[in-house]
Design a protein around this motif. Structure first.
Motif, PDB file in Angstrom:
ATOM      1  N   GLY A  51       3.129  68.992 -49.805  1.00 39.29           N
ATOM      2  CA  GLY A  51       4.143  69.820 -50.439  1.00 39.29           C
ATOM      3  C   GLY A  51       3.656  71.131 -51.009  1.00 39.29           C
ATOM      4  N   GLY A  52       2.333  71.331 -51.042  1.00 31.83           N
ATOM      5  CA  GLY A  52       1.803  72.550 -51.632  1.00 31.83           C
ATOM      6  C   GLY A  52       2.111  72.671 -53.108  1.00 31.83           C
ATOM      7  N   VAL A  53       2.279  71.532 -53.791  1.00 29.10           N
ATOM      8  CA  VAL A  53       2.610  71.520 -55.216  1.00 29.10           C
ATOM      9  C   VAL A  53       1.337  71.299 -56.015  1.00 29.10           C
ATOM     10  CG1 VAL A  53       3.941  70.381 -57.033  1.00 29.10           C
ATOM     11  CG2 VAL A  53       4.941  70.701 -54.754  1.00 29.10           C
ATOM     12  N   PHE A  54       1.151  72.122 -57.030  1.00 32.46           N
ATOM     13  CA  PHE A  54      -0.061  72.092 -57.853  1.00 32.46           C
ATOM     14  C   PHE A  54       0.123  71.099 -58.999  1.00 32.46           C
ATOM     15  CE2 PHE A  54      -2.565  74.008 -61.412  1.00 32.46           C
ATOM     16  CZ  PHE A  54      -3.817  73.852 -60.855  1.00 32.46           C
ATOM     17  N   ALA A  55      -0.855  70.215 -59.173  1.00 27.42           N
ATOM     18  CA  ALA A  55      -0.817  69.231 -60.254  1.00 27.42           C
ATOM     19  C   ALA A  55      -1.525  69.784 -61.481  1.00 27.42           C
ATOM     20  CB  ALA A  55      -1.482  67.930 -59.816  1.00 27.42           C
ATOM     21  N   HIS A  56      -0.778  69.926 -62.576  1.00 29.82           N
ATOM     22  CA  HIS A  56      -1.335  70.362 -63.864  1.00 29.82           C
ATOM     23  C   HIS A  56      -1.399  69.130 -64.751  1.00 29.82           C
ATOM     24  CE1 HIS A  56      -1.201  73.513 -67.346  1.00 29.82           C
ATOM     25  NE2 HIS A  56      -1.945  72.472 -67.661  1.00 29.82           N
ATOM     26  N   THR A  57      -2.614  68.643 -65.015  1.00 32.52           N
ATOM     27  CA  THR A  57      -2.753  67.387 -65.755  1.00 32.52           C
ATOM     28  C   THR A  57      -2.978  67.639 -67.235  1.00 32.52           C
ATOM     29  OG1 THR A  57      -5.130  67.274 -65.273  1.00 32.52           O
ATOM     30  CG2 THR A  57      -3.639  66.147 -63.768  1.00 32.52           C
ATOM     31  N   LEU A  58      -2.381  66.770 -68.035  1.00 36.76           N
ATOM     32  CA  LEU A  58      -2.533  66.764 -69.485  1.00 36.76           C
ATOM     33  C   LEU A  58      -3.078  65.400 -69.910  1.00 36.76           C
ATOM     34  CD1 LEU A  58       0.951  68.274 -70.463  1.00 36.76           C
ATOM     35  CD2 LEU A  58      -1.222  69.502 -70.191  1.00 36.76           C
ATOM     36  N   PRO A  59      -3.714  65.313 -71.077  1.00 38.64           N
ATOM     37  CA  PRO A  59      -4.261  64.021 -71.507  1.00 38.64           C
ATOM     38  C   PRO A  59      -3.151  63.019 -71.801  1.00 38.64           C
ATOM     39  CG  PRO A  59      -5.229  65.841 -72.763  1.00 38.64           C
ATOM     40  CD  PRO A  59      -4.058  66.413 -72.019  1.00 38.64           C
ATOM     41  N   ASN A  60      -3.217  61.865 -71.148  1.00 47.82           N
ATOM     42  CA  ASN A  60      -2.357  60.758 -71.571  1.00 47.82           C
ATOM     43  C   ASN A  60      -2.851  60.239 -72.912  1.00 47.82           C
ATOM     44  OD1 ASN A  60      -1.975  60.155 -68.279  1.00 47.82           O
ATOM     45  ND2 ASN A  60      -0.207  59.707 -69.573  1.00 47.82           N
ATOM     46  N   GLN A  61      -1.933  60.016 -73.828  1.00 47.21           N
ATOM     47  CA  GLN A  61      -2.273  59.394 -75.092  1.00 47.21           C
ATOM     48  C   GLN A  61      -2.428  57.876 -74.891  1.00 47.21           C
ATOM     49  OE1 GLN A  61      -2.891  61.537 -77.748  1.00 47.21           O
ATOM     50  NE2 GLN A  61      -2.652  62.910 -75.988  1.00 47.21           N
ATOM     51  N   PRO A  62      -3.070  57.172 -75.816  1.00 46.78           N
ATOM     52  CA  PRO A  62      -3.253  55.725 -75.638  1.00 46.78           C
ATOM     53  C   PRO A  62      -1.946  54.970 -75.433  1.00 46.78           C
ATOM     54  CG  PRO A  62      -4.679  56.529 -77.382  1.00 46.78           C
ATOM     55  CD  PRO A  62      -3.795  57.683 -77.003  1.00 46.78           C
ATOM     56  N   ASP A  63      -0.834  55.511 -75.959  1.00 48.77           N
ATOM     57  CA  ASP A  63       0.461  54.837 -75.783  1.00 48.77           C
ATOM     58  C   ASP A  63       1.157  55.248 -74.489  1.00 48.77           C
ATOM     59  OD1 ASP A  63       1.281  57.401 -76.357  1.00 48.77           O
ATOM     60  OD2 ASP A  63       2.549  56.856 -78.061  1.00 48.77           O
ATOM     61  N   GLY A  64       0.458  55.970 -73.617  1.00 55.43           N
ATOM     62  CA  GLY A  64       1.001  56.339 -72.325  1.00 55.43           C
ATOM     63  C   GLY A  64       1.756  57.654 -72.293  1.00 55.43           C
ATOM     64  N   THR A  65       2.074  58.210 -73.439  1.00 56.72           N
ATOM     65  CA  THR A  65       2.867  59.437 -73.489  1.00 56.72           C
ATOM     66  C   THR A  65       2.011  60.664 -73.220  1.00 56.72           C
ATOM     67  OG1 THR A  65       2.502  59.745 -75.868  1.00 56.72           O
ATOM     68  CG2 THR A  65       4.407  58.401 -75.210  1.00 56.72           C
ATOM     69  N   LEU A  66       2.680  61.771 -73.000  1.00 55.86           N
ATOM     70  CA  LEU A  66       2.083  63.107 -73.077  1.00 55.86           C
ATOM     71  C   LEU A  66       2.595  63.737 -74.362  1.00 55.86           C
ATOM     72  CD1 LEU A  66       2.777  64.367 -69.428  1.00 55.86           C
ATOM     73  CD2 LEU A  66       0.782  63.112 -70.272  1.00 55.86           C
ATOM     74  N   ARG A  67       1.716  64.350 -75.121  1.00 52.37           N
ATOM     75  CA  ARG A  67       2.173  65.019 -76.338  1.00 52.37           C
ATOM     76  C   ARG A  67       3.174  66.108 -75.979  1.00 52.37           C
ATOM     77  NH1 ARG A  67      -0.923  66.541 -80.858  1.00 52.37           N
ATOM     78  NH2 ARG A  67      -1.122  68.556 -79.795  1.00 52.37           N
ATOM     79  N   LEU A  68       4.298  66.111 -76.666  1.00 53.59           N
ATOM     80  CA  LEU A  68       5.314  67.119 -76.385  1.00 53.59           C
ATOM     81  C   LEU A  68       4.763  68.522 -76.581  1.00 53.59           C
ATOM     82  CD1 LEU A  68       8.427  65.434 -78.033  1.00 53.59           C
ATOM     83  CD2 LEU A  68       7.764  65.422 -75.625  1.00 53.59           C
TER      84      LEU A  68
END
Length: 344
Positions: free
Chosen positions: A98-115
């Motif tokens: 798809g030519g889509v770029f993945a921008h990764t953020l740290p998963n928190q221990p509870d599985g969330t991404l910080r807003l």
């Protein structure tokens, strides 16, 4: 010797009711939209997760890929956790195909991404940058120990995405496990998202398939993409029949798997040489590590367990993952605990 297979809930076999339904399934050509069993499955799936339409796909990976391709153009950016299944375990498909770029953020221990992290990841309108188009969440979050994301968190993430002109896709491979853990309808967890996938072939025991859900317009686009990816099946109602049984009979029993995960964690927690991520698993996954004083590695322990008829997953040099499911009984949990005690 009967095998206790805790490697994943993907190893589940179809139930007798599923096999009977598959044998008797009314079928047609699904590419022509004429398979009545798949049509019923897609409608029921969409209703259960609070969306307008559904699309049966061979796998969750294809469902996630079709969703990203339907939401994004080449050169766009999708924001997701560094432990997201789409980032770790889908062969880089969103980029390769798809030519889509993945921008990764740290998963928190509870599985969330910080807003705050999601907001900070949104690119300015600048020709030097990819366009921030999509946020991807995962519920339950596999590599965070089967962590469960709340409806309120998902709503907040969706509102943040929409405020920035982005869409939210929910990888809900084990969405019904999350719903069971929280005691809420799956629709509460999925409705805030613009699209959602969930697997029929994990804890729900169907042999094959996932369903991608969203608006009717979104699903029309995703259906074309499914065809491009080679996922246009013909008399697939044979598979869809098992999916109907999964939704009608299997979602309400997932709390039993969670109870057995708790029992497994409690038993393993008493074994010297093992250190659990948590003594209270959030859903149906138990993660454990070899203690510092143990000289063996995970692969060696896994082989000793296999010789005793117990299969577990080694997900690191000294780390294990165990997943309870329909085919794991109370006796199987006891056997697994005893086998670990013997192997260590």
């Amino acid at each position: 010797m009967e095998i206790v297979d805790l490697r994943s809930d993907t190893v589940t076999q179809p139930t007798p009711a599923m096999r009977e339904a598959m044998a008797k399934a009314e079928v047609g050509d699904d590419v022509f939209g004429e398979d009545p069993t798949l049509n019923r499955l897609e409608a029921l799936a969409a209703q259960r997760v609070g969306h307008e339409a559904g699309l049966f796909v061979p796998s969750g990976t294809m469902g996630n890929l079709a969703a990203v391709l339907a939401h994004c153009q080449r050169g766009d950016e999708a924001v997701m956790g560094h432990l997201a299944h789409t980032f770790l375990f889908e062969a880089g498909g969103i980029s390769a195909l798809g030519g889509v770029f993945a921008h990764t953020l740290p998963n928190q221990p509870d599985g969330t991404l910080r807003l705050e992290d999601i907001q900070a990841a949104v690119r300015p309108d600048d020709p030097h940058h990819p366009i921030s188009r999509l946020v991807i969440l995962e519920n339950t979050q596999n590599r965070c120990g089967g962590a469960v994301l709340s409806a309120e968190y998902t709503r907040q993430a969706a509102e943040l995405a929409h405020a920035n002109g982005m869409k939210l896709h929910l990888d809900g491979a084990r969405l019904f496990n999350a719903a069971a853990a929280l005691g809420v309808p799956a629709s509460d967890l999925a409705a805030p998202a613009d699209s959602v996938t969930f697997c029929l072939s994990k804890g729900l025991c169907a042999p094959v398939g996932s369903v991608l859900c969203g608006s009717a317009e979104f699903i029309r686009a995703a259906r074309r993409i499914r065809k491009q990816l080679g996922g246009g099946m013909r008399q697939a109602g044979v598979l869809g029949a098992a999916g109907l049984v999964a939704l009608e009979q299997m979602t309400e029993r997932l709390s039993e798997d969670h109870r057995r995960a708790q029992a497994l964690a409690a038993g393993l927690g008493r074994i010297p040489g093992l250190v659990l991520d948590t003594e209270h698993p959030a859903s149906n996954m138990v993660f454990a590590n070899l203690a510092a004083g143990v000289t063996d590695n995970a692969a060696q322990v896994v082989e000793r367990l296999r010789q005793q008829g117990v299969k577990v997953g080694a997900v690191g040099a000294r780390r294990f993952r165990m997943v309870t499911h329909y085919w794991i009984t109370d006796e199987g949990v006891e056997r697994a605990v005893k086998a670990f005690g013997s192997a260590l």
